[in-house]
Scaffold this motif. Structure first.
Motif, PDB file in Angstrom:
ATOM      1  N   CYS A   1      30.581  88.944  85.178  1.00  0.00           N
ATOM      2  CA  CYS A   1      30.391  89.130  83.797  1.00  0.00           C
ATOM      3  C   CYS A   1      29.283  88.025  83.675  1.00  0.00           C
ATOM      4  CB  CYS A   1      31.340  88.776  82.786  1.00  0.00           C
ATOM      5  SG  CYS A   1      32.188  86.946  83.410  1.00  0.00           S
TER       6      CYS A   1
ATOM      7  N   ILE B   1      27.292  84.940  81.076  1.00  0.00           N
ATOM      8  CA  ILE B   1      27.546  84.106  79.888  1.00  0.00           C
ATOM      9  C   ILE B   1      26.025  83.527  79.540  1.00  0.00           C
ATOM     10  CG2 ILE B   1      28.710  81.974  78.895  1.00  0.00           C
ATOM     11  CD1 ILE B   1      30.802  82.478  81.553  1.00  0.00           C
TER      12      ILE B   1
ATOM     13  N   TYR C   1      24.591  79.022  78.971  1.00  0.00           N
ATOM     14  CA  TYR C   1      25.691  77.959  79.373  1.00  0.00           C
ATOM     15  C   TYR C   1      25.202  76.794  79.803  1.00  0.00           C
ATOM     16  CZ  TYR C   1      29.697  76.779  82.378  1.00  0.00           C
ATOM     17  OH  TYR C   1      30.523  75.951  82.914  1.00  0.00           O
TER      18      TYR C   1
ATOM     19  N   SER D   1      40.023  77.016  84.804  1.00  0.00           N
ATOM     20  CA  SER D   1      40.171  77.728  83.515  1.00  0.00           C
ATOM     21  C   SER D   1      41.355  77.235  82.688  1.00  0.00           C
ATOM     22  CB  SER D   1      40.327  79.186  83.992  1.00  0.00           C
ATOM     23  OG  SER D   1      41.614  79.602  84.620  1.00  0.00           O
TER      24      SER D   1
ATOM     25  N   LYS E   1      32.663  77.881  76.513  1.00  0.00           N
ATOM     26  CA  LYS E   1      31.998  78.770  77.725  1.00  0.00           C
ATOM     27  C   LYS E   1      32.579  78.499  78.952  1.00  0.00           C
ATOM     28  CE  LYS E   1      28.286  80.106  74.922  1.00  0.00           C
ATOM     29  NZ  LYS E   1      26.917  80.548  74.799  1.00  0.00           N
ATOM     30  N   ASP E   2      32.738  76.979  79.106  1.00  0.00           N
ATOM     31  CA  ASP E   2      33.507  76.741  80.678  1.00  0.00           C
ATOM     32  C   ASP E   2      34.602  77.445  80.921  1.00  0.00           C
ATOM     33  OD1 ASP E   2      31.899  74.390  81.481  1.00  0.00           O
ATOM     34  OD2 ASP E   2      32.699  72.942  80.136  1.00  0.00           O
ATOM     35  N   TYR E   3      35.429  77.736  79.990  1.00  0.00           N
ATOM     36  CA  TYR E   3      36.677  78.556  80.376  1.00  0.00           C
ATOM     37  C   TYR E   3      36.263  79.974  80.439  1.00  0.00           C
ATOM     38  CZ  TYR E   3      40.417  81.985  79.328  1.00  0.00           C
ATOM     39  OH  TYR E   3      41.326  82.760  79.362  1.00  0.00           O
ATOM     40  N   GLU E   4      35.177  80.649  79.815  1.00  0.00           N
ATOM     41  CA  GLU E   4      34.697  81.716  80.001  1.00  0.00           C
ATOM     42  C   GLU E   4      34.175  81.884  81.679  1.00  0.00           C
ATOM     43  OE1 GLU E   4      32.034  83.709  77.209  1.00  0.00           O
ATOM     44  OE2 GLU E   4      32.893  82.625  75.576  1.00  0.00           O
TER      45      GLU E   4
ATOM     46  N   LYS F   1      37.017  81.552  84.319  1.00  0.00           N
ATOM     47  CA  LYS F   1      37.630  82.966  83.970  1.00  0.00           C
ATOM     48  C   LYS F   1      36.789  83.944  84.896  1.00  0.00           C
ATOM     49  CE  LYS F   1      38.112  85.956  80.495  1.00  0.00           C
ATOM     50  NZ  LYS F   1      38.279  86.373  79.152  1.00  0.00           N
ATOM     51  N   CYS F   2      35.724  83.946  84.515  1.00  0.00           N
ATOM     52  CA  CYS F   2      34.716  84.942  85.350  1.00  0.00           C
ATOM     53  C   CYS F   2      34.680  84.748  86.863  1.00  0.00           C
ATOM     54  CB  CYS F   2      33.185  84.801  85.022  1.00  0.00           C
ATOM     55  SG  CYS F   2      32.856  85.373  83.250  1.00  0.00           S
TER      56      CYS F   2
ATOM     57  N   ASN G   1      38.037  85.731  88.224  1.00  0.00           N
ATOM     58  CA  ASN G   1      38.150  87.393  88.245  1.00  0.00           C
ATOM     59  C   ASN G   1      36.893  88.008  89.159  1.00  0.00           C
ATOM     60  OD1 ASN G   1      40.042  87.471  86.233  1.00  0.00           O
ATOM     61  ND2 ASN G   1      38.669  87.709  84.734  1.00  0.00           N
TER      62      ASN G   1
END
Length: 113
Positions: free
Chosen positions: A6, A8, A11, A95, A101-104, A107-108, A111
Motif C-alpha cells: 500500500c 501512504i 507521511y 502497529s 499514519k504511523d499505524y497505517e 500495518k502495510c 502485511n
C-alpha cells in the motif's frame, strides 16, 4: 491482507517509527553477519583437523566426507525465515502502539511480509 502493498501519502514517520526502522535495519545487518559466520564454519571444521585422523590432506578429506552438510544447509537456509519473522514481530508490535499514519505504515509493513 497478508502480502499486500500500500501507499501512504504525505507521511512523516515519528521518532518511535524511525527507531523501529533502525532496529529493522540492524536485524537485516546482523542476519547477513550470521550468514557469513555460518558460511565459513565448515572451512574451520574441515581444515582444523578435528576427528580421529589429524594429518593434512587425509584428515581434510575425512572431515569433508563426514561433515554434516544437511545441518549446515538447514542452518543457512533458516536465516531468512528468522529475519522475516523478527521484522514481522517488530512491525506488529509497532502497529499496536501507533495511531494515524504511523499505524497505517506499520500495518502495510506487516502485511507486506
Amino acid at each position: 491482507m497478508k502480502y499486500d502493498f500500500c501507499a501512504i501519502r504525505d507521511y512523516r514517520p515519528s521518532t518511535r517509527t524511525i527507531a523501529a526502522i533502525k532496529e529493522i535495519n540492524n536485524t537485516v545487518k546482523m542476519s547477513k553477519y550470521l550468514a557469513g559466520v555460518i558460511s565459513i564454519t565448515p572451512v574451520f571444521a574441515i581444515f582444523a583437523g578435528r576427528g580421529p585422523i589429524e594429518a593434512g590432506a587425509i584428515s581434510s578429506g575425512y572431515n569433508l566426507y563426514n561433515y554434516n552438510w544437511n545441518d549446515f544447509s538447514d542452518a543457512l537456509s533458516g536465516i531468512p525465515d528468522i529475519e522475516r519473522r523478527t521484522i514481522e514481530t517488530i512491525a506488529l508490535n509497532e502497529s499496536m502502539y501507533q495511531m494515524g499514519k504511523d499505524y497505517e505504515f506499520w500495518k502495510c509493513v506487516y502485511n507486506a511480509l
